[in-house]
Design an enzyme around this catalytic site. Structure first.
Site, PDB file in Angstrom:
ATOM      1  N   SER A 138      20.475  76.068  50.981  1.00 40.99           N
ATOM      2  CA  SER A 138      21.244  74.840  51.202  1.00 40.99           C
ATOM      3  C   SER A 138      20.559  73.774  50.382  1.00 40.99           C
ATOM      4  O   SER A 138      19.394  73.930  49.978  1.00 40.99           O
ATOM      5  CB  SER A 138      21.189  74.457  52.688  1.00 40.99           C
ATOM      6  OG  SER A 138      21.594  73.117  52.880  1.00 40.99           O
ATOM      7  N   TYR A 151      16.600  73.325  60.698  1.00 43.51           N
ATOM      8  CA  TYR A 151      17.447  73.781  59.585  1.00 43.51           C
ATOM      9  C   TYR A 151      16.747  73.534  58.248  1.00 43.51           C
ATOM     10  O   TYR A 151      16.685  74.418  57.389  1.00 43.51           O
ATOM     11  CB  TYR A 151      18.783  73.036  59.658  1.00 43.51           C
ATOM     12  CG  TYR A 151      19.851  73.531  58.720  1.00 43.51           C
ATOM     13  CD1 TYR A 151      20.698  74.575  59.086  1.00 43.51           C
ATOM     14  CD2 TYR A 151      20.044  72.947  57.469  1.00 43.51           C
ATOM     15  CE1 TYR A 151      21.707  75.020  58.230  1.00 43.51           C
ATOM     16  CE2 TYR A 151      21.037  73.385  56.619  1.00 43.51           C
ATOM     17  CZ  TYR A 151      21.873  74.416  56.997  1.00 43.51           C
ATOM     18  OH  TYR A 151      22.872  74.853  56.159  1.00 43.51           O
TER      19      TYR A 151
HETATM   20  P1  NAD Z   1      30.097  79.382  59.572  1.00 42.38           P
HETATM   21  O1  NAD Z   1      29.758  78.893  60.927  1.00 42.38           O
HETATM   22  O2  NAD Z   1      31.491  79.267  59.060  1.00 42.38           O
HETATM   23  O3  NAD Z   1      29.662  80.897  59.390  1.00 42.38           O
HETATM   24  C1  NAD Z   1      28.468  81.381  59.883  1.00 42.38           C
HETATM   25  C2  NAD Z   1      28.553  82.872  59.954  1.00 42.38           C
HETATM   26  O4  NAD Z   1      27.326  83.371  60.502  1.00 42.38           O
HETATM   27  C3  NAD Z   1      29.673  83.357  60.888  1.00 42.38           C
HETATM   28  O5  NAD Z   1      30.213  84.558  60.377  1.00 42.38           O
HETATM   29  C4  NAD Z   1      28.926  83.641  62.193  1.00 42.38           C
HETATM   30  O6  NAD Z   1      29.566  84.591  63.025  1.00 42.38           O
HETATM   31  C5  NAD Z   1      27.624  84.171  61.622  1.00 42.38           C
HETATM   32  N1  NAD Z   1      26.522  84.141  62.555  1.00 42.38           N
HETATM   33  C6  NAD Z   1      26.046  83.098  63.288  1.00 42.38           C
HETATM   34  N2  NAD Z   1      25.028  83.498  64.051  1.00 42.38           N
HETATM   35  C7  NAD Z   1      24.853  84.819  63.805  1.00 42.38           C
HETATM   36  C8  NAD Z   1      23.964  85.798  64.301  1.00 42.38           C
HETATM   37  N3  NAD Z   1      23.036  85.520  65.216  1.00 42.38           N
HETATM   38  N4  NAD Z   1      24.077  87.062  63.830  1.00 42.38           N
HETATM   39  C9  NAD Z   1      25.038  87.380  62.925  1.00 42.38           C
HETATM   40  N5  NAD Z   1      25.897  86.496  62.431  1.00 42.38           N
HETATM   41  C10 NAD Z   1      25.799  85.228  62.868  1.00 42.38           C
HETATM   42  O7  NAD Z   1      29.069  78.611  58.617  1.00 42.38           O
HETATM   43  P2  NAD Z   1      28.993  78.441  57.030  1.00 42.38           P
HETATM   44  O8  NAD Z   1      29.076  76.994  56.756  1.00 42.38           O
HETATM   45  O9  NAD Z   1      29.894  79.381  56.322  1.00 42.38           O
HETATM   46  O10 NAD Z   1      27.474  78.851  56.808  1.00 42.38           O
HETATM   47  C11 NAD Z   1      27.063  79.998  56.111  1.00 42.38           C
HETATM   48  C12 NAD Z   1      25.707  79.745  55.484  1.00 42.38           C
HETATM   49  O11 NAD Z   1      25.820  78.697  54.531  1.00 42.38           O
HETATM   50  C13 NAD Z   1      24.649  79.306  56.487  1.00 42.38           C
HETATM   51  O12 NAD Z   1      23.410  79.915  56.168  1.00 42.38           O
HETATM   52  C14 NAD Z   1      24.570  77.810  56.258  1.00 42.38           C
HETATM   53  O13 NAD Z   1      23.317  77.300  56.593  1.00 42.38           O
HETATM   54  C15 NAD Z   1      24.815  77.748  54.768  1.00 42.38           C
HETATM   55  N6  NAD Z   1      25.250  76.434  54.285  1.00 42.38           N
HETATM   56  C16 NAD Z   1      26.392  75.858  54.749  1.00 42.38           C
HETATM   57  C17 NAD Z   1      26.755  74.614  54.264  1.00 42.38           C
HETATM   58  C18 NAD Z   1      28.014  73.923  54.705  1.00 42.38           C
HETATM   59  O14 NAD Z   1      28.199  72.749  54.351  1.00 42.38           O
HETATM   60  N7  NAD Z   1      28.898  74.560  55.439  1.00 42.38           N
HETATM   61  C19 NAD Z   1      25.966  73.967  53.314  1.00 42.38           C
HETATM   62  C20 NAD Z   1      24.819  74.575  52.888  1.00 42.38           C
HETATM   63  C21 NAD Z   1      24.466  75.825  53.367  1.00 42.38           C
END
Ligand code: NAD
Length: 256
Positions: A138, A151
């Site tokens: 991130s 985080y």
């Molecule tokens: P999201 O909530 O849409 O998806 C998260 C996924 O992780 C889902 O499939 C959920 O079921 C799964 N998950 C959560 N806990 C889990 C566990 N204990 N075991 C297995 N699966 C689990 O979120 P997202 O925004 O798509 O995030 C995905 C990644 O991207 C994360 O690592 C997040 O930190 C990173 N990220 C997101 C953003 C953003 O703005 N959305 C920005 C930077 C980084």
């Protein structure tokens, strides 16, 4: 480009993980999905791209379940060629109020899970002298934001793990790189937008604008499709010597 290869994407039932799984499937890779919530929808979306798809329900906070998932993937498709460490959660609170249980969960899911999946994927990648490990860090792997201690600490850890994984395999065909998104409008961020709207007593639309304005000069969300295209690039021959980088897609967040 990825026909015959297998990609395992953690946390791929939603958001960025699903976007990346679909982008890799469009290149012909068979996919192992993982994550909670609806699984039939994501499986059907990936299968519609003409590849084989499997699903494992490992809770990424539990090393024994990660081991099961890696064994399952190898049994289904032979081996994992591409590992995308994506599963992640968020919790927002000042340090003095941060629930210890949330700190532990974020460390386990956002950081330790990447270590476990990587250590279990590496031997087969090394044996075939080809592999791609893509860590979804991130922008918070590079800079901080108030109220996101766990985080930010976990994501800085992911960036460090990326560099060491890349270095330990630098003379081989196994690469490891990190993607650092800014805001992506997934359920993880929608929760933060909704909380902002409630706290400030403003509309969700206004809260969305404020969230972007605070950090992203572009005033645009990055999309899972754009992140998927970057993951495909990391898997391409053009990226054979891209090792240990952190690649931002952040609308200018860290250019400021
Ligand atoms: P999201 O909530 O849409 O998806 C998260 C996924 O992780 C889902 O499939 C959920 O079921 C799964 N998950 C959560 N806990 C889990 C566990 N204990 N075991 C297995 N699966 C689990 O979120 P997202 O925004 O798509 O995030 C995905 C990644 O991207 C994360 O690592 C997040 O930190 C990173 N990220 C997101 C953003 C953003 O703005 N959305 C920005 C930077 C980084």
């Amino acid at each position: 480009m990825l026909k015959g290869k297998t990609a395992l994407v953690t946390g791929s039932t939603s958001g960025i993980g699903l976007g990346i799984a679909k982008a890799l499937a469009q290149q012909g890779a068979n996919i192992v999905l993982n994550g909670f919530g609806d699984t039939e929808g994501p499986k059907a979306e990936v299968a519609a791209l003409g590849v084989k798809v499997a699903y494992h329900a490992a809770d990424m906070s539990k090393p024994a379940e990660i081991e099961d998932m890696m064994k399952f993937a190898a049994a289904q498709f032979g081996r994992v060629d591409i590992l995308v460490n994506n599963a992640g959660i968020q919790h927002v609170a000042r340090i003095e109020n941060f629930p210890v249980e949330r700190w532990d969960a974020i460390m386990a899911i956002n950081l330790s899970s990447a270590f476990h999946a990587t250590r279990l994927a590496l031997p087969a990648m090394q044996a075939s002298d080809w592999g791609r490990i893509i860590n979804i860090a991130s922008i918070h792997g590079l800079v901080g934001s108030a109220e996101k201690s766990a985080y930010v600490a976990a994501k800085h850890g992911v960036v460090g793990l990326t560099k060491v994984t890349a270095l330990e395999n630098a003379t081989s065909g196994v690469t490891c790189n990190a993607i650092c998104p800014g805001w992506v409008l997934t359920p993880l961020v929608q929760k933060q937008v909704d909380a902002k709207a409630v706290t400030l007593g403003i509309s969700v639309e206004e809260a969305t604008k404020q969230l972007l304005a605070e950090k992203e000069p572009s005033m645009q969300f990055t999309t899972p499709q754009e992140l998927g295209a970057l993951a495909v690039f990391f898997c391409s021959p053009a990226a054979n010597n891209v090792r240990g980088v952190t690649w931002n897609m952040d609308g200018g967040w860290t250019a400021q």
